[in-house]
Every structure is written in structure tokens, then in C-alpha cells.
Design a protein around this motif. Structure first.
Motif, PDB file in Angstrom:
ATOM      1  N   TYR A 182     -12.699  11.470 -30.977  1.00 12.92           N
ATOM      2  CA  TYR A 182     -11.579  10.522 -31.050  1.00 12.92           C
ATOM      3  C   TYR A 182     -11.515   9.875 -32.435  1.00 12.92           C
ATOM      4  O   TYR A 182     -10.460   9.839 -33.077  1.00 12.92           O
ATOM      5  N   GLY A 183     -12.663   9.361 -32.892  1.00 12.32           N
ATOM      6  CA  GLY A 183     -12.699   8.694 -34.183  1.00 12.32           C
ATOM      7  C   GLY A 183     -12.409   9.636 -35.339  1.00 12.32           C
ATOM      8  O   GLY A 183     -11.704   9.281 -36.292  1.00 12.32           O
ATOM      9  N   LEU A 184     -12.931  10.857 -35.261  1.00 13.56           N
ATOM     10  CA  LEU A 184     -12.723  11.831 -36.338  1.00 13.56           C
ATOM     11  C   LEU A 184     -11.274  12.295 -36.395  1.00 13.56           C
ATOM     12  O   LEU A 184     -10.757  12.578 -37.481  1.00 13.56           O
ATOM     13  N   VAL A 185     -10.618  12.395 -35.246  1.00 17.36           N
ATOM     14  CA  VAL A 185      -9.199  12.788 -35.235  1.00 17.36           C
ATOM     15  C   VAL A 185      -8.363  11.741 -35.965  1.00 17.36           C
ATOM     16  O   VAL A 185      -7.476  12.074 -36.762  1.00 17.36           O
ATOM     17  N   ASP A 186      -8.656  10.458 -35.712  1.00 18.47           N
ATOM     18  CA  ASP A 186      -7.943   9.389 -36.422  1.00 18.47           C
ATOM     19  C   ASP A 186      -8.149   9.503 -37.928  1.00 18.47           C
ATOM     20  O   ASP A 186      -7.208   9.360 -38.714  1.00 18.47           O
ATOM     21  N   ALA A 187      -9.409   9.746 -38.331  1.00 18.39           N
ATOM     22  CA  ALA A 187      -9.716   9.870 -39.754  1.00 18.39           C
ATOM     23  C   ALA A 187      -9.028  11.100 -40.353  1.00 18.39           C
ATOM     24  O   ALA A 187      -8.491  11.049 -41.466  1.00 18.39           O
ATOM     25  N   ALA A 188      -9.043  12.207 -39.590  1.00 17.07           N
ATOM     26  CA  ALA A 188      -8.431  13.443 -40.085  1.00 17.07           C
ATOM     27  C   ALA A 188      -6.934  13.280 -40.282  1.00 17.07           C
ATOM     28  O   ALA A 188      -6.348  13.827 -41.231  1.00 17.07           O
ATOM     29  N   PHE A 189      -6.299  12.513 -39.400  1.00 20.72           N
ATOM     30  CA  PHE A 189      -4.851  12.298 -39.519  1.00 20.72           C
ATOM     31  C   PHE A 189      -4.527  11.597 -40.848  1.00 20.72           C
ATOM     32  O   PHE A 189      -3.584  11.969 -41.560  1.00 20.72           O
ATOM     33  N   ILE A 190      -5.319  10.579 -41.190  1.00 24.87           N
ATOM     34  CA  ILE A 190      -5.116   9.880 -42.465  1.00 24.87           C
ATOM     35  C   ILE A 190      -5.414  10.811 -43.634  1.00 24.87           C
ATOM     36  O   ILE A 190      -4.723  10.801 -44.667  1.00 24.87           O
ATOM     37  N   TYR A 191      -6.449  11.646 -43.465  1.00 31.50           N
ATOM     38  CA  TYR A 191      -6.849  12.561 -44.543  1.00 31.50           C
ATOM     39  C   TYR A 191      -5.707  13.510 -44.916  1.00 31.50           C
ATOM     40  O   TYR A 191      -5.523  13.845 -46.094  1.00 31.50           O
ATOM     41  N   PHE A 192      -4.919  13.946 -43.928  1.00 29.03           N
ATOM     42  CA  PHE A 192      -3.842  14.909 -44.177  1.00 29.03           C
ATOM     43  C   PHE A 192      -2.568  14.270 -44.747  1.00 29.03           C
ATOM     44  O   PHE A 192      -1.615  14.966 -45.045  1.00 29.03           O
ATOM     45  N   ILE A 193      -2.577  12.924 -44.861  1.00 29.99           N
ATOM     46  CA  ILE A 193      -1.387  12.279 -45.447  1.00 29.99           C
ATOM     47  C   ILE A 193      -1.182  12.717 -46.900  1.00 29.99           C
ATOM     48  O   ILE A 193      -0.064  12.991 -47.341  1.00 29.99           O
ATOM     49  N   ALA A 251      -2.582   7.641 -48.770  1.00 25.39           N
ATOM     50  CA  ALA A 251      -3.749   7.921 -47.918  1.00 25.39           C
ATOM     51  C   ALA A 251      -4.735   6.761 -47.952  1.00 25.39           C
ATOM     52  O   ALA A 251      -5.269   6.345 -46.916  1.00 25.39           O
ATOM     53  N   ILE A 252      -4.999   6.208 -49.160  1.00 31.41           N
ATOM     54  CA  ILE A 252      -5.938   5.087 -49.283  1.00 31.41           C
ATOM     55  C   ILE A 252      -5.386   3.850 -48.570  1.00 31.41           C
ATOM     56  O   ILE A 252      -6.094   3.163 -47.832  1.00 31.41           O
ATOM     57  N   LEU A 253      -4.101   3.596 -48.801  1.00 29.56           N
ATOM     58  CA  LEU A 253      -3.469   2.454 -48.142  1.00 29.56           C
ATOM     59  C   LEU A 253      -3.473   2.623 -46.622  1.00 29.56           C
ATOM     60  O   LEU A 253      -3.781   1.687 -45.865  1.00 29.56           O
ATOM     61  N   GLY A 254      -3.160   3.844 -46.162  1.00 27.55           N
ATOM     62  CA  GLY A 254      -3.170   4.140 -44.727  1.00 27.55           C
ATOM     63  C   GLY A 254      -4.564   3.983 -44.136  1.00 27.55           C
ATOM     64  O   GLY A 254      -4.728   3.461 -43.019  1.00 27.55           O
ATOM     65  N   ALA A 255      -5.587   4.420 -44.878  1.00 30.22           N
ATOM     66  CA  ALA A 255      -6.971   4.301 -44.405  1.00 30.22           C
ATOM     67  C   ALA A 255      -7.366   2.831 -44.253  1.00 30.22           C
ATOM     68  O   ALA A 255      -8.010   2.440 -43.281  1.00 30.22           O
ATOM     69  N   MET A 256      -6.985   2.019 -45.235  1.00 25.29           N
ATOM     70  CA  MET A 256      -7.311   0.593 -45.157  1.00 25.29           C
ATOM     71  C   MET A 256      -6.596  -0.075 -43.982  1.00 25.29           C
ATOM     72  O   MET A 256      -7.179  -0.883 -43.257  1.00 25.29           O
ATOM     73  N   MET A 257      -5.327   0.263 -43.790  1.00 26.69           N
ATOM     74  CA  MET A 257      -4.577  -0.290 -42.661  1.00 26.69           C
ATOM     75  C   MET A 257      -5.175   0.172 -41.330  1.00 26.69           C
ATOM     76  O   MET A 257      -5.258  -0.603 -40.379  1.00 26.69           O
ATOM     77  N   ALA A 258      -5.579   1.436 -41.292  1.00 26.92           N
ATOM     78  CA  ALA A 258      -6.140   2.005 -40.056  1.00 26.92           C
ATOM     79  C   ALA A 258      -7.493   1.406 -39.728  1.00 26.92           C
ATOM     80  O   ALA A 258      -7.931   1.434 -38.573  1.00 26.92           O
ATOM     81  N   MET A 259      -8.198   0.855 -40.739  1.00 28.61           N
ATOM     82  CA  MET A 259      -9.510   0.250 -40.502  1.00 28.61           C
ATOM     83  C   MET A 259      -9.415  -1.113 -39.851  1.00 28.61           C
ATOM     84  O   MET A 259     -10.353  -1.564 -39.192  1.00 28.61           O
ATOM     85  N   THR A 299      -1.836   9.822 -57.280  1.00 32.23           N
ATOM     86  CA  THR A 299      -0.563  10.422 -56.903  1.00 32.23           C
ATOM     87  C   THR A 299      -0.006   9.604 -55.752  1.00 32.23           C
ATOM     88  O   THR A 299      -0.707   8.755 -55.174  1.00 32.23           O
ATOM     89  N   ALA A 300       1.223   9.882 -55.406  1.00 26.00           N
ATOM     90  CA  ALA A 300       1.828   9.167 -54.276  1.00 26.00           C
ATOM     91  C   ALA A 300       1.049   9.407 -53.001  1.00 26.00           C
ATOM     92  O   ALA A 300       0.819   8.489 -52.196  1.00 26.00           O
ATOM     93  N   GLY A 301       0.620  10.654 -52.809  1.00 28.79           N
ATOM     94  CA  GLY A 301      -0.137  11.010 -51.613  1.00 28.79           C
ATOM     95  C   GLY A 301      -1.481  10.322 -51.566  1.00 28.79           C
ATOM     96  O   GLY A 301      -1.921   9.842 -50.512  1.00 28.79           O
TER      97      GLY A 301
END
Length: 599
Positions: free
Chosen positions: A36-47, A302-310, A296-298
Motif C-alpha cells: 500500500y505504502g509503496l504504491v503511493d510512493a510509486a504514483f508520485i515517482y511517475f509524476i 514530483a518533489i512538491l507532490g511528495a511533500m504534500m503526500a507526506m 524540470t517541471a516534472g
């Protein structure tokens, strides 16, 4: 601080031992939570690749000249086509992992609470009477109900949040450092601050949680007290008194719960505010030319999304900390109970049936935490098949003598009690108590049929004929035959549907069926009217036949035929002899007899 942490660590390790029989289920739950946790992380990784490659402006070549494309949809269509499938696949896997983890954790929590409740209940049955006497009954009940429930809730919530949310946070941090370690360094600033907040709040949670447990014990005790004394409350018009009493303990419980809620409500916003500073700093740092050149924009998304997701997992970890600390506090209380030493049972002597020669040899005994002895140099002997009666004022020590015979209390400071010339402390506890049948003034009946109450704890299986014979000898069939279902009539909780005299006849029938060689009658006729007493006296005579009997009585008419009568006063034997001898002495016994029967 270290001691507290060590204690918490040892409690937590002990709690984990309950999960050992379910290690397969535990591993499956952890695996599902990791997924479950890795899927969440993987989703952000693919941004990052989704944005950088899916929306990149790929130039077209026309007549040998590069022409920039206009619009993302002229770019890498393969990424855009694959993205929906990847999202559906990832969230399907996430949903499956959520179901498996939730089921496994619920299963383990329910098993843990069942096993722990069973262990606590069984431990109660092994505790000495002195411990039960000292403890508040509400607290004892609360251990089985409220405290174990807190442990189960904490174990379930804690496992889900600690594994799943921790993996999510670690995964998000990893993504941030992979994409831009320079920009991600600012997250290290807030880590220690969050740790300090969580540490301070955890100590507060544990402290308040222990108070909540005590408050719940008071609520349980007050409710139980009112229910047991319901008739007296109504008879004396004590409704207002009981309402005020309950309102006081109920308000105390509410206040403690509010203290926990305030600590929880303060801790979460503080953690979120600290997190927001880190987020703000990342946004600000992204404007630095040295960092901006590498972004880059991506990458930035991704970094912003990771921080928000944390933020949500960190919030979950803070919230579950309250549940976890409540569980640890409850664990500490339950484990302290389980570590309480059971009844001492160091004897090795066993026998199927004793003859019944009982002897008190110069016995002195004091109750725990009481300086004045309850018995002082008590000395008497009862031969096989004989009856000795104990009389005296209330609190003189008569029931203490009966309790020592069954080893309800230990710690005779002087002298010796023997049964068939063997010290009662040399007997195995079960073997000793199998030799004794007790009919107490406080009759305990269970919410079952009359037949099952008579046959309660009978070794082997009692036949219907044996139960019927015991009830007949106890003169209990006189009222049982008039009941709608006879011996199969339900008596209600503690025999509430029967009169006091009827309850004691069932207790006498229970002793009849047990057929033990030593009989203790502790005010066995106290709840009987005169007519019932005369009817049952023959039953008691039948019960005492060929048995060593110790009869404690206030009604002297029931012990006139005893082989010897001891007059007990302030823990000492002040007179002894037969009924006629003691009346002739014109001492304390004669005075008691005269008060009851006149001249």
C-alpha cells in the motif's frame, strides 16, 4: 526519560508475544501494508516522467528545418496512452492491499483481545482472596472490558499506521532525494522538531490514559454498586444520591478524555505547521538560480507532490500516537495484574478422601496490612464425624477460622492447622479444597438452571437422580416442585428470582451432592424463617452425618446438639463445652442464649 522508554519498549515487546501464534497473518498484513505504502510512493515517482515526457515539446522536421510543436498532445503519445492503464493498475493493487491488510489486522486484533481477556479472567481465578478483597470490583471488571479493548484498538491502529504510513513517508523522502537532494535537504531541519513535539505529547498521552483507565473503573464500580443495591436505592429514595454520585465520576471521566483530546488536537496542528514551513522553504528555494537550473517541471511537481503526500501520513502517525499510548498504558496495567503472584500452592500431598480429623494447634493469624491479630492462640480439635460449633459476636473471628481451613488466607504467624495430621499447607490446593464443602451466609448462584447450580463444579457428571436426591435431602424440592419448570427453572443472576431461604437450600443441596468429608456451615440458616429453619434442620443433620462439621451460627437453636461449642471473642476462645455445660457456667454463652430465648 530513559526508564520510561525502556518500560514502554519492554511492554511493547511483551505485547508482540501475543502475535507469535499468528505470525503468518502478521507477515501477510505487513506485506500488504508495505505494498500500500509503496504504491503511493510509486504514483508520485511517475509524476516526473509523465509531465516531462508526456507533455514535452518534441520538435518536428519540415524540409530539413525543425519546427517546434504546439501543445502537449503532439508529443510522446505512448506515455499519455499508458498513463491511464498504469493508474488503474496501481490503484487496483492498492485497493487489494488495503483489503488484505485491514482483514489481517482486524483478525489479529480480535484474537489478541480474546486471548488477553481469557488470560486475565483465568488469572482472576488463581489470585488470592486477599487481593480481590483489596481491589475495587469496578477496576477488576474494567481490566477485562475497557483496558483490553484499548489494547486491541491500539494494536490495530498502530500496526496499520506505523507500517503503512511510515513506508509512505520513507518512500516520499527517497523520491525527493533521488530527484533533487539539494532541495530535499530542508526536510532534515524539521525532523528533529517533529520528534521533540511527538516525544512531549507521547508522555502526556500516557499520563492522561492511565487516569482515564482509573476513571472508567470508577464509572463501572458506581454502576455495578447501584445495580446490585437497586432495591435499597428505591426503598430509601436514594435516586438523587446515586445520580449525583454517578454524575461526579462521569464528569471525571469526561474531563480526562477532554485532556487527551486537547493534547491530540494541539499536537496535530503543530506538526502540520512545522511541515508547512518546510513546504514553504522548498517553494522559496526553488527560485534560487543554482537550483532552478537543475529543475524540470516534472521534477519540481514530483518533489512538491511528495511533500504534500507526506503531510497526511505524518498527521496519521501523530493521531495514532494517542491510541498507541492509550494501548501502552492499558498494557502496563494489565501486565501488572498478570504479574501479580497467584495463590501459593507449594504443597505436594494429595489424597482422594481424608478421614476428617481437623486440628487448630495454638494458631495466631493477622490479615495483611493489619497489626492486630484476627485470631490469637486458637486451639481446638474436631474428630472424624464430630460437629464443633463457633459462636460469638460479629467480627469475633468465626468466619476467619473457616477461611483458614480452605486456605482462602495464608500467613499463619504462629501455630499449625492440620487435617488428618498433615499440615494444610502441605496439601495441594485443589486436593485440600476437594475435601471441604462450604455453605456460606453469602450464597452465590449462577444465571443457570437450579439443577446446574446444584451440580456446580461437581467432579465428573452428576446424574439427575443424584441431583434430585441432594435437593430432597436439603428440603429444596418442597419449593422446586411448585416452579413451572422444576429443576430446569432459570434462577436469574445470583438467584434473583428466588427468596433468600430458597437460595440457601440450593446451596445446601450443592454441598450434599459434593459429599465432602469436611463440612463448613457459615451461617447456613441465616436467611431462613423459623418454619423453613425447622424444615431444613433435618436436612442439615443429614448433611452432617459422618462428616467433620464446623458450624458457625448466631441462632443458637441450630447448634444445641453440637459435640462441642467454642465461644469466640476478639479472636480468642473464651469458653468451650457442650450446650448444657456452657449454659450452666452462666458466662458469655449463657448470656447470648438468654438474649435469644429469655429465661
Amino acid at each position: 526519560m530513559t526508564t520510561t522508554n525502556n518500560e514502554m519498549s519492554s511492554v511493547f515487546k511483551r505485547l508482540l508475544t501475543y502475535l507469535v501464534p499468528m505470525k503468518g497473518m502478521f507477515l501477510l498484513a505487513v506485506l500488504a501494508l508495505l505494498t500500500y505504502g509503496l504504491v503511493d510512493a510509486a504514483f508520485i515517482y511517475f509524476i516526473k516522467p509523465f509531465i516531462d515526457e508526456g507533455f514535452s515539446q518534441t520538435p518536428s522536421v519540415v524540409a530539413g528545418v525543425e519546427v517546434p510543436s504546439h501543445g502537449g498532445f503532439n508529443s510522446n503519445n505512448n506515455i499519455m496512452i499508458m498513463a491511464p492503464l498504469v493508474v488503474i493498475g496501481m490503484f487496483t493493487l492498492r485497493g487489494l492491499a488495503n483489503f488484505v491488510s485491514t482483514y489481517c489486522v482486524s483478525y489479529m486484533s480480535s484474537r489478541l483481545i480474546m486471548d488477553m481477556r481469557q488470560q486475565v479472567f483465568e488469572h482472576y481465578l488463581r489470585l488470592p482472596v486477599s487481593y480481590i478483597d483489596r481491589e475495587n470490583s469496578g477496576n477488576l471488571i474494567s481490566r477485562v472490558t475497557f483496558d483490553t479493548e484499548q489494547i486491541a484498538r491500539a494494536s490495530g491502529s498502530a500496526l496499520i499506521s506505523i507500517v503503512r504510513d511510515s513506508i509512505t513517508v520513507i518512500g516520499m523522502l527517497a523520491i525527493m532525494f533521488i530527484y533533487s537532494w539539494k532541495l530535499s535537504m530542508c526536510i532534515l531541519v524539521i525532523g528533529p522538531l517533529m520528534g521533540i513535539v511527538i516525544s512531549v505529547v507521547s508522555k502526556r498521552f500516557r499520563k492522561v490514559s492511565k487516569r482515564i483507565q482509573a476513571a472508567m473503573g470508577n464509572v463501572t464500580a458506581t454502576t455495578e454498586q447501584m445495580i446490585k443495591g437497586h432495591k435499597n436505592v428505591l426503598a430509601f429514595g436514594g435516586q438523587k444520591t446515586e445520580v449525583e454520585r454517578f454524575q461526579k465520576v462521569n464528569e471525571g471521566n469526561r474531563k480526562q478524555n477532554m485532556k487527551l483530546a486537547v493534547a491530540q488536537a494541539v499536537s496535530q496542528p503543530v506538526i502540520m505547521i512545522i511541515g508547512s514551513f518546510a513546504l514553504a522553504f522548498v517553494l522559496y528555494a526553488a527560485t534560487f538560480p543554482s537550483l532552478k537550473a537543475d529543475l524540470t517541471a516534472g521534477t519540481f511537481a514530483a518533489i512538491l507532490g511528495a511533500m504534500m503526500a507526506m503531510l497526511q501520513p505524518i498527521k496519521n502517525l501523530t493521531r495514532v500516537n494517542a491510541e498507541f499510548q492509550r494501548g501502552i498504558a492499558a498494557c502496563t496495567t494489565v501486565f501488572e495484574l498478570l504479574d501479580t503472584a497467584p495463590e501459593a500452592d507449594t504443597g505436594e500431598f494429595e489424597t482422594q478422601r481424608v478421614k476428617g480429623n481437623l486440628k487448630f494447634n495454638n494458631v495466631t493469624f493477622s490479615y495483611p496490612e493489619q497489626e492486630k491479630p484476627a485470631l490469637t492462640h486458637v486451639d481446638f480439635e474436631v474428630k472424624q464425624g464430630k460437629t464443633i460449633a463457633l459462636v460469638g459476636r460479629s467480627g469475633s473471628g468465626k468466619s476467619t477460622i473457616a477461611s483458614l481451613i480452605t486456605r482462602f488466607y495464608t500467613g499463619v504467624s504462629e501455630g499449625q492447622i492440620t487435617l488428618d495430621d498433615v499440615d494444610i499447607y502441605d496439601y495441594k490446593l485443589k486436593s485440600l479444597r476437594n475435601q471441604v464443602a462450604l455453605v456460606s451466609q453469602q450464597v452465590t448462584l449462577f444465571n443457570d438452571t437450579i439443577a446446574n447450580n446444584i451440580a456446580y463444579a461437581y467432579p465428573g457428571e452428576a446424574t439427575r437422580e443424584q441431583i434430585l436426591q441432594a435437593a430432597t435431602l436439603a428440603h429444596a424440592m418442597e419449593f422446586i416442585e411448585n416452579l413451572p419448570e422444576g429443576l430446569d427453572t432459570q434462577v436469574g443472576e445470583n438467584g434473583v428470582l428466588l427468596s433468600g431461604g430458597q437460595r440457601q437450600r440450593i446451596a445446601i443441596a450443592r454441598a450434599m451432592l459434593r459429599d465432602a468429608p469436611v463440612l463448613i456451615l457459615d451461617e447456613a440458616t441465616s436467611a431462613l424463617d423459623t418454619e423453613s429453619e425447622k424444615a431444613i434442620q433435618q436436612g442439615l443433620d443429614n448433611l452432617r452425618h459422618n462428616r467433620t462439621s464446623i458450624v458457625i451460627a448466631h441462632r443458637l437453636s441450630t447448634i444445641e446438639s453440637a459435640d462441642e461449642i467454642l465461644v469466640i471473642d476478639q479472636g480468642q476462645v473464651v469458653e468451650r463445652g457442650t450446650h448444657s455445660d456452657l449454659v450452666a457456667k452462666e458466662g458469655m454463652y449463657a448470656n447470648l442464649y438468654q438474649m435469644q430465648f429469655g429465661s
